[in-house]
Motif scaffolding. Structure first.
Motif, mmCIF file in Angstrom:
data_model
loop_
_atom_site.group_PDB
_atom_site.id
_atom_site.type_symbol
_atom_site.label_atom_id
_atom_site.label_comp_id
_atom_site.label_asym_id
_atom_site.label_seq_id
_atom_site.Cartn_x
_atom_site.Cartn_y
_atom_site.Cartn_z
ATOM 1 N N ILE A 154 23.192 -124.632 -60.716
ATOM 2 C CA ILE A 154 21.707 -125.252 -60.692
ATOM 3 C C ILE A 154 22.183 -127.086 -60.056
ATOM 4 C CG2 ILE A 154 20.098 -125.849 -62.538
ATOM 5 C CD1 ILE A 154 20.383 -123.199 -62.035
ATOM 6 N N ALA A 155 22.305 -127.081 -58.528
ATOM 7 C CA ALA A 155 22.156 -128.417 -58.327
ATOM 8 C C ALA A 155 23.585 -128.886 -58.555
ATOM 9 C CB ALA A 155 21.101 -129.334 -59.048
ATOM 10 N N ALA A 156 24.343 -128.354 -59.099
ATOM 11 C CA ALA A 156 25.730 -128.809 -58.706
ATOM 12 C C ALA A 156 26.046 -128.958 -57.409
ATOM 13 C CB ALA A 156 26.211 -128.380 -60.411
ATOM 14 N N TYR A 157 25.902 -129.645 -55.894
ATOM 15 C CA TYR A 157 26.090 -129.180 -54.798
ATOM 16 C C TYR A 157 27.471 -130.106 -54.277
ATOM 17 C CZ TYR A 157 22.787 -126.141 -54.465
ATOM 18 O OH TYR A 157 21.567 -124.838 -54.989
ATOM 19 N N THR A 227 28.509 -124.899 -46.280
ATOM 20 C CA THR A 227 28.565 -126.044 -47.206
ATOM 21 C C THR A 227 27.234 -126.132 -47.801
ATOM 22 O OG1 THR A 227 30.531 -126.160 -46.877
ATOM 23 C CG2 THR A 227 29.582 -127.592 -48.575
ATOM 24 N N VAL A 228 26.941 -125.645 -48.838
ATOM 25 C CA VAL A 228 25.042 -126.674 -49.225
ATOM 26 C C VAL A 228 25.460 -127.592 -49.947
ATOM 27 C CG1 VAL A 228 22.897 -126.326 -49.702
ATOM 28 C CG2 VAL A 228 24.300 -124.166 -49.038
ATOM 29 N N ASP A 229 24.366 -128.584 -48.963
ATOM 30 C CA ASP A 229 25.039 -130.059 -49.983
ATOM 31 C C ASP A 229 23.705 -130.829 -50.915
ATOM 32 O OD1 ASP A 229 27.387 -131.100 -49.361
ATOM 33 O OD2 ASP A 229 26.655 -131.047 -46.843
ATOM 34 N N ALA A 230 22.682 -129.768 -50.360
ATOM 35 C CA ALA A 230 21.104 -129.658 -51.384
ATOM 36 C C ALA A 230 20.279 -128.311 -50.707
ATOM 37 C CB ALA A 230 21.096 -131.593 -50.744
ATOM 38 N N ALA A 231 19.145 -128.306 -51.837
ATOM 39 C CA ALA A 231 18.611 -126.988 -51.840
ATOM 40 C C ALA A 231 17.339 -127.078 -52.104
ATOM 41 C CB ALA A 231 19.343 -125.599 -52.458
ATOM 42 N N GLY A 237 13.753 -125.602 -60.624
ATOM 43 C CA GLY A 237 15.738 -125.881 -59.952
ATOM 44 C C GLY A 237 15.467 -125.725 -59.302
ATOM 45 N N ALA A 238 17.139 -126.235 -58.731
ATOM 46 C CA ALA A 238 17.126 -126.697 -56.886
ATOM 47 C C ALA A 238 18.552 -125.365 -57.342
ATOM 48 C CB ALA A 238 17.999 -128.252 -56.982
ATOM 49 N N PHE A 239 17.967 -124.402 -56.046
ATOM 50 C CA PHE A 239 19.411 -123.652 -56.453
ATOM 51 C C PHE A 239 19.747 -122.954 -54.223
ATOM 52 C CE2 PHE A 239 15.920 -121.826 -58.274
ATOM 53 C CZ PHE A 239 15.704 -120.854 -57.607
#
Length: 878
Positions: A154-157, A227-231, A237-239
């Motif tokens: 949940i966006a904790a990249y 490695t995903v830094d942002a989605a 939400g962001a995932f």
């Protein structure tokens, strides 16, 4: 009803005042439709030759509804891939539009023994069919593009996906195939080299579902890490959702597609006439959207989204080689494959030659498809110039557009209740099946909510009263599902068990509205026991010692309201609405001859009003508190209703409206909260539903200029921004779609501009059931002239007026068996003279004896006007 219940750049609004001179305005007093106005005599003779008047527009030109139930697109806005003659879709029966796509090569596969691990993975669950689903890393290499790895951050990249091969393999890059709801936006790809991770490629700003990631040069490795830094930030939400990773870079073949524009939001069953296709059952996928902003390879919303359906956000079809005339209907084509959702509300339609992998072999994502025509089978109320029984026209072109845009919005939510078309969250009801109803939105939620009827039903009664049964059916059905303790459900959703605190009060007000506009005594008598039960059993059970409603009593702490706001305790909105419901019920009781009930409810309304003023007025700010508990804030809903219900004395009404002006004014309307203590962004959110009573309050307190300003900002914004014409469910910060693609852009509860223009600007409204009595009390503001017609059970009530610096001219055509009062606005500094047919009714100081003429505040009133046409001229003598 706000979607929150279940959980575009600035552009100035246009405002053009029609060029209608004094002579043109004089014709406005005839009380006839605009087309006949030029043939009517002026209200009072004038000397000298009559000036040539500019031609007044006909109100019919503003009507937005289609001329027939077959609606066709007006433009092709884009095409992609191999498409021949896309514009032919606009000319059925002529040229053919062809979509062509070659058969794709087989997908690359990882060697047997390859393992996948991720730094996090969402827990599994069961699908709607009960089948277990997993979201772990192995889904990214299983060769099945219908499964995916779903992170759990949940966006904790950053988050990582690591693939380990059984041995070293020479690679030139990879391909990442993601789910359209969870595309990795910024990510790096590293390979294991010489005992360490080395970055081989970096991607930023990605939005592609299939993204080829080539390496600068081929290399040998046995481990690859993404490695995903942002989605992608979605409505949930962001995932990250990665469906497949391929062990080589492969650019996607551009999917052939055509996107058509229907010109405005429409509703119904899409239809496509296919003339031919290749013999491999090529698939077609349809994506719908109300706005271009949310137009992607999936629909902005489908009912299947609410139910976790099999369509993947699009509607599917497999085209037979011989072609066919296909209508989009809910269900699978065959064998549990190729799903379509049926009815849609949308403006834009994207047709793609493509198929879901799970739909093979019934549909294939390649081949050739020939299309002759695209259309829609329109299901809403067909609002043509000939169907309007009430209408409006004034000197402000923008206000005219807003009126008919609101009417059209309401027409597309006035529809038949059908199992396949309503909200899938247990909203279907056998007691409503096949009946006309007022849904809340065109695309969603497509369920009749009684709070929404507080606005949309008035809009219906004033334009198409022949469809008033659409409101009655909803009210009667909800009454039939009243709980034993008196609580009335807000809608059929959740099997009539969605717990809302305020909507039983809206049922009372909407029941009174229905009787007021239609005179339906049978409905009033039949459902009077429901009225007694909700007001004398349910609401007393949630009333505290002060006499105020207190949300939290009797187990109501978890109950919601029109927007599922986390409010509790003594809330101004609930209690001001309670006063309104009690007074409306008292009017109903008096009409039915139940004087004792009427007196009791009137006394209770006074008690609640007194307690509200004692406990919820904030003297320091000069406005009513939203709630007596929690952080200090002041809401549009409670303050506006406190004014319209008479709870607020004149001084407090002035102060409360001034506070809303000072704290909630936005370019796109007035926000419904003055700060963000309720939730982030509350002070930037505009609901036309709660703006309507504020607009009425401004008119009613002599603030026509600020009422019109609020209308022009709110409805001007919606009119000037995509999709245009229709009224949005809500407006978010900066004028945005307040819940993104999920936002309904055609919502009946937002059509309050129409009753406001009729009842307040034009000034005409019923005062007793069936228009037995009525009043005309115009609030002109800066509008030069207005005219309109209200449908009544006895025939049309027609009103027209024009104003200038020196006079105000009014004409009323009164239907049989009715009587009413007119109240003409005066100027404080003048000694007004009122004439009718050149006879003086008021000479500046007194009225003619026996004519029922009086002065009340800033108005001269003439009462007891019976059937026929009455014309008045009020001159302002200095």
């Amino acid at each position: 009803m706000s979607s929150s219940r279940i959980d575009a750049g600035p552009e100035p609004a246009r405002r053009t005042v029609l060029a209608a001179g004094a002579a043109t305005a004089a014709l406005a007093v005839t009380g006839q439709p605009a087309a006949a106005a030029s043939r009517a005599p002026a209200a009072e003779p004038t000397s000298g030759p009559a000036p040539v008047a500019p031609k007044r527009p006909n109100w019919q030109r503003y009507v937005q509804g289609p001329s027939s139930r077959t609606v066709r697109p007006v433009a092709v806005i884009t095409s992609t891939g191999d498409v021949r003659a896309p514009d032919a879709l606009l000319r059925p029966g002529g040229s053919i539009t062809t979509l062509n796509r070659p058969q794709p090569e087989p997908a690359p596969r990882w060697p047997d023994g390859t393992r996948a691990e991720a730094s996090s993975a969402h827990a599994g669950n069961n699908g709607n069919d009960g089948t277990p689903r997993t979201y772990d890393a192995s889904n990214a290499i299983d060769g099945n593009p219908d499964t995916f790895w779903n992170d759990d951050t949940i966006a904790a990249y950053p988050d990582t996906l690591t693939l380990t091969l059984p041995s070293v393999r020479r690679m030139s890059g990879i391909t990442v195939i993601s789910n359209s709801d969870g595309v990795p936006t910024d990510f790096t790809v590293a390979t294991w080299q010489d005992g360490t991770w080395r970055v081989a490629a970096a991607v930023s700003g990605n939005s592609a579902v299939q993204r080829a990631v080539p390496f600068p040069e081929p290399l040998g490795t046995d481990r690859v890490r993404i490695t995903v830094d942002a989605a992608q930030d979605t409505s949930h939400g962001a995932f990250t959702r990665i469906n497949e990773v391929w062990p080589e870079p492969r650019e996607p073949v551009v999917v052939p597609s055509v996107t058509v524009d229907f010109g405005k939001v429409v509703v119904g069953y899409p239809r496509i006439r296919f003339t031919a296709a290749s013999d491999n059952s090529p698939g077609v996928r349809l994506a719908f959207s109300e706005t271009r902003e949310c137009l992607t390879d999936r629909s902005d919303f489908t009912r299947a989204d609410q139910a976790g359906g099999a369509g993947g956000g699009t509607d599917q079809f497999a085209v037979p080689a011989r072609g066919t005339d296909w209508q989009d209907r809910k269900g699978f084509l065959r064998d549990g494959k190729v799903y379509a959702d049926g009815l849609h509300g949308f403006r834009y339609l994207r047709i793609s030659l493509d198929a879901l992998p799970a739909d093979a072999p019934v549909a294939q994502p390649w081949g050739t498809v020939d299309i002759d025509a695209v259309s829609l089978d329109f299901t809403g109320y067909l609002g043509t110039p000939g169907s309007y029984r009430g209408w409006f026209l004034c000197s402000d072109d923008d206000l005219n557009r807003y009126y008919y845009g609101a009417s059209y919005t309401n027409e597309i939510v006035t529809d038949t209740f059908r199992r396949d078309d309503v909200d899938p969250r247990d909203a279907w009801s056998a007691s409503l099946e096949g009946l006309p109803v007022l849904h809340d939105g065109a695309k969603r939620d497509r369920d009749p909510y009684v709070g929404d009827l507080a606005v949309s039903a008035r809009t219906l009664y004033l334009t198409h009263d022949d469809a008033a049964a659409a409101a009655r059916n909803v009210l009667a059905d909800l009454a039939a599902h009243q709980r034993s303790d008196g609580w009335i459900p807000p809608a059929s959703i959740a099997n009539y068990d969605l717990h809302l605190f305020d909507y039983p009060m809206w049922w009372v007000t909407c029941s009174w509205d229905y009787v007021l506009y239609t005179g339906d005594g049978a409905y009033a008598a039949r459902h009077y026991p429901n009225l007694l039960k909700v007001l004398d059993t349910w609401y007393p059970s949630v009333t505290d010692d002060s006499g105020l409603l207190n949300k939290g009593l009797n187990g109501t702490g978890g109950y919601g309201d029109y927007a599922f706001l986390p409010r509790s305790g003594r809330v101004t909105y609930y209690n001001a609405l309670y006063v309104q419901a009690l007074n409306d019920a008292a009017r109903m009781a008096r009409w039915l001859g139940h004087e004792g009930d009427a007196a009791r409810w009137s006394r209770r309304a006074e008690t609640v009003a007194d307690a509200l003023n004692e406990h919820l007025w904030d003297d320091g700010v000069g406005a009513y508190l939203d709630s007596a508990t929690g952080p200090v804030r002041h809401a549009q809903d409670g303050n506006a209703l406190a004014v319209t219900t008479g709870v607020a004395p004149a001084e407090r009404a002035t102060s409360a409206l001034a506070h809303l002006d000072a704290t909630t004014r936005r370019e796109y309307g007035n926000a419904f909260m003055d700060n963000d203590t309720l939730f982030a962004g509350a002070s930037q959110r505009v609901y036309a539903f709660t703006s309507y009573p504020e607009i009425v309050a401004r008119f009613a307190t002599g603030r026509a200029a600020s009422a019109l300003d609020q209308i022009r900002r709110t409805y001007g914004w919606m009119d000037a921004h995509d999709p245009g014409v229709t009224n949005w469910e809500g407006i978010g910060p900066g004028g945005s779609l307040y819940e993104g693609a999920y936002t309904s852009m055609a919502h009946g509860w937002s059509t309050g501009v129409l009753p406001a223009l009729t009842h307040q600007l034009l000034g005409a409204q019923p005062t007793s059931p069936g228009y037995a009595t009525w009043e005309v009390r115009p609030h002109p503001g800066d509008v030069e002239w207005a005219e309109g017609q209200l449908p009544t059970p006895q025939g049309p009530l027609r009103v027209s007026w024009r104003g200038s610096d020196t006079s105000f001219v009014l004409s009323v055509h009164v239907p049989p068996h009715t009587s009413g009062t007119v109240a003409l606005p005066t100027r404080a500094e003048s000694a007004p003279v009122l004439r009718s047919s050149n006879r003086v009714l008021w000479d500046g100081a007194r009225g003619v004896k026996g004519r029922g003429v009086s002065v009340s505040g800033d108005r001269i009133e003439v009462d007891a006007l019976g059937p026929g046409t009455h014309r008045f001229r009020l001159s302002h003598r200095q």
